[in-house]
Design an enzyme around this catalytic site. Structure first.
Site, PDB file in Angstrom:
ATOM      1  N   PRO A   1      -3.317  -5.523 -15.401  1.00 17.47           N
ATOM      2  CA  PRO A   1      -3.022  -4.278 -16.114  1.00 17.47           C
ATOM      3  C   PRO A   1      -1.869  -4.416 -17.098  1.00 17.47           C
ATOM      4  O   PRO A   1      -0.955  -5.226 -16.906  1.00 17.47           O
ATOM      5  CB  PRO A   1      -2.606  -3.304 -14.994  1.00 17.47           C
ATOM      6  CG  PRO A   1      -2.830  -4.027 -13.693  1.00 17.47           C
ATOM      7  CD  PRO A   1      -2.826  -5.485 -14.012  1.00 17.47           C
TER       8      PRO A   1
ATOM      9  N   GLY B   1       2.106   3.398  -5.664  1.00 20.69           N
ATOM     10  CA  GLY B   1       1.446   2.957  -6.892  1.00 20.69           C
ATOM     11  C   GLY B   1       0.013   2.481  -6.732  1.00 20.69           C
ATOM     12  O   GLY B   1      -0.834   3.144  -6.119  1.00 20.69           O
TER      13      GLY B   1
ATOM     14  N   ASP C   1       7.425  -7.847   5.323  1.00 25.44           N
ATOM     15  CA  ASP C   1       7.845  -8.291   3.998  1.00 25.44           C
ATOM     16  C   ASP C   1       7.036  -9.553   3.682  1.00 25.44           C
ATOM     17  O   ASP C   1       7.092 -10.521   4.458  1.00 25.44           O
ATOM     18  CB  ASP C   1       9.357  -8.586   4.041  1.00 25.44           C
ATOM     19  CG  ASP C   1       9.929  -8.903   2.679  1.00 25.44           C
ATOM     20  OD1 ASP C   1       9.237  -9.541   1.860  1.00 25.44           O
ATOM     21  OD2 ASP C   1      11.083  -8.524   2.432  1.00 25.44           O
ATOM     22  N   VAL C   2       6.299  -9.549   2.583  1.00 26.29           N
ATOM     23  CA  VAL C   2       5.449 -10.713   2.280  1.00 26.29           C
ATOM     24  C   VAL C   2       6.263 -11.986   2.028  1.00 26.29           C
ATOM     25  O   VAL C   2       5.723 -13.086   2.047  1.00 26.29           O
ATOM     26  CB  VAL C   2       4.498 -10.473   1.069  1.00 26.29           C
ATOM     27  CG1 VAL C   2       3.481  -9.380   1.354  1.00 26.29           C
ATOM     28  CG2 VAL C   2       5.273 -10.197  -0.216  1.00 26.29           C
TER      29      VAL C   2
ATOM     30  N   ARG D   1       7.892  -0.283   4.001  1.00 23.26           N
ATOM     31  CA  ARG D   1       8.412   1.037   4.373  1.00 23.26           C
ATOM     32  C   ARG D   1       7.524   1.685   5.432  1.00 23.26           C
ATOM     33  O   ARG D   1       6.476   2.253   5.137  1.00 23.26           O
ATOM     34  CB  ARG D   1       8.538   1.912   3.121  1.00 23.26           C
ATOM     35  CG  ARG D   1       9.693   1.471   2.226  1.00 23.26           C
ATOM     36  CD  ARG D   1       9.715   2.191   0.912  1.00 23.26           C
ATOM     37  NE  ARG D   1       8.699   1.748  -0.003  1.00 23.26           N
ATOM     38  CZ  ARG D   1       8.530   2.225  -1.245  1.00 23.26           C
ATOM     39  NH1 ARG D   1       9.328   3.171  -1.694  1.00 23.26           N
ATOM     40  NH2 ARG D   1       7.583   1.765  -2.019  1.00 23.26           N
TER      41      ARG D   1
ATOM     42  N   ALA E   1       0.813  -1.227   0.000  1.00 23.60           N
ATOM     43  CA  ALA E   1       0.000   0.000   0.000  1.00 23.60           C
ATOM     44  C   ALA E   1       0.843   1.273   0.000  1.00 23.60           C
ATOM     45  O   ALA E   1       0.299   2.369  -0.046  1.00 23.60           O
ATOM     46  CB  ALA E   1      -0.929   0.000   1.215  1.00 23.60           C
ATOM     47  N   THR E   2       2.164   1.127   0.051  1.00 20.87           N
ATOM     48  CA  THR E   2       3.015   2.309   0.196  1.00 20.87           C
ATOM     49  C   THR E   2       3.239   3.062  -1.107  1.00 20.87           C
ATOM     50  O   THR E   2       3.825   4.140  -1.104  1.00 20.87           O
ATOM     51  CB  THR E   2       4.394   1.911   0.769  1.00 20.87           C
ATOM     52  OG1 THR E   2       4.938   0.903  -0.092  1.00 20.87           O
ATOM     53  CG2 THR E   2       4.281   1.383   2.188  1.00 20.87           C
TER      54      THR E   2
ATOM     55  N   TYR F   1       9.449 -12.833 -14.646  1.00 20.64           N
ATOM     56  CA  TYR F   1       8.286 -12.002 -14.269  1.00 20.64           C
ATOM     57  C   TYR F   1       7.010 -12.575 -14.883  1.00 20.64           C
ATOM     58  O   TYR F   1       5.999 -12.749 -14.191  1.00 20.64           O
ATOM     59  CB  TYR F   1       8.500 -10.548 -14.701  1.00 20.64           C
ATOM     60  CG  TYR F   1       7.335  -9.663 -14.288  1.00 20.64           C
ATOM     61  CD1 TYR F   1       7.126  -9.334 -12.950  1.00 20.64           C
ATOM     62  CD2 TYR F   1       6.424  -9.165 -15.229  1.00 20.64           C
ATOM     63  CE1 TYR F   1       6.041  -8.544 -12.561  1.00 20.64           C
ATOM     64  CE2 TYR F   1       5.335  -8.374 -14.844  1.00 20.64           C
ATOM     65  CZ  TYR F   1       5.159  -8.068 -13.514  1.00 20.64           C
ATOM     66  OH  TYR F   1       4.082  -7.292 -13.121  1.00 20.64           O
TER      67      TYR F   1
ATOM     68  N   LYS G   1       3.686 -14.114 -12.965  1.00 24.61           N
ATOM     69  CA  LYS G   1       2.311 -13.638 -13.139  1.00 24.61           C
ATOM     70  C   LYS G   1       1.424 -14.726 -13.762  1.00 24.61           C
ATOM     71  O   LYS G   1       0.225 -14.772 -13.487  1.00 24.61           O
ATOM     72  CB  LYS G   1       2.286 -12.337 -13.951  1.00 24.61           C
ATOM     73  CG  LYS G   1       2.874 -11.140 -13.176  1.00 24.61           C
ATOM     74  CD  LYS G   1       2.078 -10.787 -11.915  1.00 24.61           C
ATOM     75  CE  LYS G   1       2.610  -9.564 -11.192  1.00 24.61           C
ATOM     76  NZ  LYS G   1       1.816  -9.195 -10.006  1.00 24.61           N
TER      77      LYS G   1
HETATM   78  P1  NDP Z   1       5.114  -0.024  -7.074  1.00 24.10           P
HETATM   79  O1  NDP Z   1       6.562  -0.368  -7.106  1.00 24.10           O
HETATM   80  O2  NDP Z   1       4.729   1.404  -7.169  1.00 24.10           O
HETATM   81  O3  NDP Z   1       4.431  -0.654  -5.775  1.00 24.10           O
HETATM   82  C1  NDP Z   1       4.747  -1.962  -5.359  1.00 24.10           C
HETATM   83  C2  NDP Z   1       4.274  -2.141  -3.927  1.00 24.10           C
HETATM   84  O4  NDP Z   1       4.595  -3.478  -3.519  1.00 24.10           O
HETATM   85  C3  NDP Z   1       4.964  -1.194  -2.975  1.00 24.10           C
HETATM   86  O5  NDP Z   1       4.003  -0.671  -2.086  1.00 24.10           O
HETATM   87  C4  NDP Z   1       5.949  -2.088  -2.219  1.00 24.10           C
HETATM   88  O6  NDP Z   1       6.030  -1.612  -0.889  1.00 24.10           O
HETATM   89  C5  NDP Z   1       5.242  -3.443  -2.263  1.00 24.10           C
HETATM   90  N1  NDP Z   1       6.172  -4.548  -2.147  1.00 24.10           N
HETATM   91  C6  NDP Z   1       7.139  -4.920  -3.017  1.00 24.10           C
HETATM   92  N2  NDP Z   1       7.828  -5.956  -2.533  1.00 24.10           N
HETATM   93  C7  NDP Z   1       7.279  -6.248  -1.318  1.00 24.10           C
HETATM   94  C8  NDP Z   1       7.554  -7.212  -0.327  1.00 24.10           C
HETATM   95  N3  NDP Z   1       8.540  -8.114  -0.475  1.00 24.10           N
HETATM   96  N4  NDP Z   1       6.813  -7.232   0.807  1.00 24.10           N
HETATM   97  C9  NDP Z   1       5.815  -6.328   0.964  1.00 24.10           C
HETATM   98  N5  NDP Z   1       5.500  -5.392   0.060  1.00 24.10           N
HETATM   99  C10 NDP Z   1       6.224  -5.357  -1.068  1.00 24.10           C
HETATM  100  O7  NDP Z   1       4.466  -0.849  -8.283  1.00 24.10           O
HETATM  101  P2  NDP Z   1       2.948  -1.057  -8.784  1.00 24.10           P
HETATM  102  O8  NDP Z   1       1.997  -0.300  -7.951  1.00 24.10           O
HETATM  103  O9  NDP Z   1       2.962  -0.835 -10.226  1.00 24.10           O
HETATM  104  O10 NDP Z   1       2.801  -2.627  -8.534  1.00 24.10           O
HETATM  105  C11 NDP Z   1       1.731  -3.204  -7.821  1.00 24.10           C
HETATM  106  C12 NDP Z   1       1.372  -4.542  -8.456  1.00 24.10           C
HETATM  107  O11 NDP Z   1       0.911  -4.302  -9.782  1.00 24.10           O
HETATM  108  C13 NDP Z   1       2.520  -5.530  -8.586  1.00 24.10           C
HETATM  109  O12 NDP Z   1       2.045  -6.817  -8.256  1.00 24.10           O
HETATM  110  C14 NDP Z   1       2.885  -5.464 -10.076  1.00 24.10           C
HETATM  111  O13 NDP Z   1       3.454  -6.656 -10.533  1.00 24.10           O
HETATM  112  C15 NDP Z   1       1.521  -5.225 -10.660  1.00 24.10           C
HETATM  113  N6  NDP Z   1       1.512  -4.663 -12.014  1.00 24.10           N
HETATM  114  C16 NDP Z   1       2.115  -3.463 -12.275  1.00 24.10           C
HETATM  115  C17 NDP Z   1       2.095  -2.939 -13.554  1.00 24.10           C
HETATM  116  C18 NDP Z   1       2.792  -1.678 -13.914  1.00 24.10           C
HETATM  117  O14 NDP Z   1       3.044  -1.444 -15.119  1.00 24.10           O
HETATM  118  N7  NDP Z   1       3.101  -0.812 -12.975  1.00 24.10           N
HETATM  119  C19 NDP Z   1       1.384  -3.649 -14.637  1.00 24.10           C
HETATM  120  C20 NDP Z   1       0.798  -4.890 -14.248  1.00 24.10           C
HETATM  121  C21 NDP Z   1       0.844  -5.365 -12.977  1.00 24.10           C
HETATM  122  P3  NDP Z   1       7.351  -1.556   0.021  1.00 24.10           P
HETATM  123  O15 NDP Z   1       8.484  -1.217  -0.890  1.00 24.10           O
HETATM  124  O16 NDP Z   1       7.025  -0.528   1.047  1.00 24.10           O
HETATM  125  O17 NDP Z   1       7.417  -2.928   0.589  1.00 24.10           O
HETATM  126  C1  8X3 Z   2       3.726  -5.142 -15.783  1.00 21.67           C
HETATM  127  C2  8X3 Z   2       3.420  -5.013 -17.231  1.00 21.67           C
HETATM  128  O1  8X3 Z   2       4.325  -5.427 -19.594  1.00 21.67           O
HETATM  129  O2  8X3 Z   2       5.929  -4.734 -17.882  1.00 21.67           O
HETATM  130  O3  8X3 Z   2       3.124  -6.248 -15.219  1.00 21.67           O
HETATM  131  O4  8X3 Z   2       5.023  -6.959 -17.871  1.00 21.67           O
HETATM  132  S1  8X3 Z   2       4.738  -5.574 -18.174  1.00 21.67           S
END
Ligand code: NDP
Ligand code: 8X3
Length: 252
Positions: free
Chosen positions: A183, A13, A60-61, A35, A10-11, A153, A157
């Site tokens: 997405p 994106g 951390d998940v 964070r 939730a921190t 990756y 997914k």
């Molecule tokens: P961001 O990097 O902006 O956000 C990712 C979030 O995941 C952060 O809040 C981060 O928080 C958290 N995170 C990452 N690793 C861990 C961990 N080990 N434990 C707990 N929290 C974790 O990216 P997005 O918002 O884009 O990504 C969100 C989801 O959307 C992901 O699953 C990504 O694969 C998916 N996605 C994104 C796309 C894109 O183009 N952006 C497209 C398709 C899917 P913190 O660092 O505080 O732990």
């Molecule tokens: C993120 C979209 O196209 O970088 O899931 O894989 S892509």
């Protein structure tokens, strides 16, 4: 009565935007991420703006013990989770398998696949016991397509897609909805993480086109989470108008 949603990642994106929109639409929140400072500021921001009740858990998940501690520490109404948004995830690196960085693969598979399973393992029994609930997994267009230099990756997914489908069958007898959102390109910290802090390379991903924004995905998650009890949206594939596949973009 307000519902309870737990959002991983939730921190930043998509997770952050989803937390904000759910709080404005009848949910109290458990926000999570690694964070602590960002969790604290987001808790304050959402509480002040929406009046929703928000608590946080920093973990951390990938760390099963910490996931267990965090979920098991929830008491009272907070233990009664209606909606789980499994959003925490990342891409790291962009190399072919024959040049791949093992640690990048571990991070992606441990977070996107095992982390999602750990959190689901801890929260789904709560939903099973009360015979209701909704789990929304943030998948990707990379669960539907494959592109070179994205084997790990895309693999992670594709696993999310399989896990989502299996969970939907397993949780069917208990009336629990399981959905995913898939997405295309969303402008978040995603590319900065993928390119290990290289801002210029990350910015280039979005150059000359209009990507999706986190808010676009959050809107769809709210829509899915607020359908009537008899309606479950299985998966939503959402692309920017400027993107037709993981390899086809319209740049100007
Ligand atoms: P961001 O990097 O902006 O956000 C990712 C979030 O995941 C952060 O809040 C981060 O928080 C958290 N995170 C990452 N690793 C861990 C961990 N080990 N434990 C707990 N929290 C974790 O990216 P997005 O918002 O884009 O990504 C969100 C989801 O959307 C992901 O699953 C990504 O694969 C998916 N996605 C994104 C796309 C894109 O183009 N952006 C497209 C398709 C899917 P913190 O660092 O505080 O732990
Ligand atoms: C993120 C979209 O196209 O970088 O899931 O894989 S892509």
């Amino acid at each position: 009565m307000r519902k309870i949603a737990l959002i991983t990642g939730a921190t930043s994106g998509i997770g952050k935007a989803t937390s904000q929109i759910l709080a404005s639409n009848g949910f109290d929140l458990i926000i999570t991420g690694r964070r602590a400072d960002l969790l604290k500021s987001l808790t304050e921001e959402i509480t002040n703006k929406t009046g929703a009740e928000v608590i946080s858990r920093c973990f951390d998940v990938r760390d099963l013990k910490k996931v267990e501690e965090a979920i098991n520490s929830l008491t009272g109404k907070w233990a009664d989770i209606d909606l789980l948004v499994n959003n925490a995830g990342l891409a790291v690196g962009i190399e072919p398998v024959h040049e791949g960085v093992i640690d990048d693969w571990e991070r992606m598979i441990d977070t996107n696949v095992k982390g999602l399973l750990y959190v689901s393992r801890l929260i789904s029994p709560i939903m099973v016991a009360r015979k209701s609930g909704h789990i929304i997994n943030i998948s990707s267009v990379a669960a539907h397509e494959i592109y070179p230099n994205g084997a790990a990756y895309c693999g992670s997914k594709h696993a999310v897609k399989a896990i989502t489908k299996a969970m939907r069958m397993e949780l069917l007898p208990f009336g629990i909805k399981v959905s995913s959102v898939s997405p295309g390109m969303v402008e978040t910290e995603f590319s900065l993480v993928r390119f290990k802090g290289d801002q210029e390379r990350a910015d280039n991903v979005y150059k000359g086109l209009t990507p999706l924004y986190a808010q676009d995905i959050a809107d769809s998650i709210l829509f899915m989470a607020t359908r009537p009890p008899h309606v479950n949206i299985e998966d939503l594939v959402i692309m920017p108008t400027d993107q037709a596949s993981t390899r086809d973009y319209r740049r100007r």
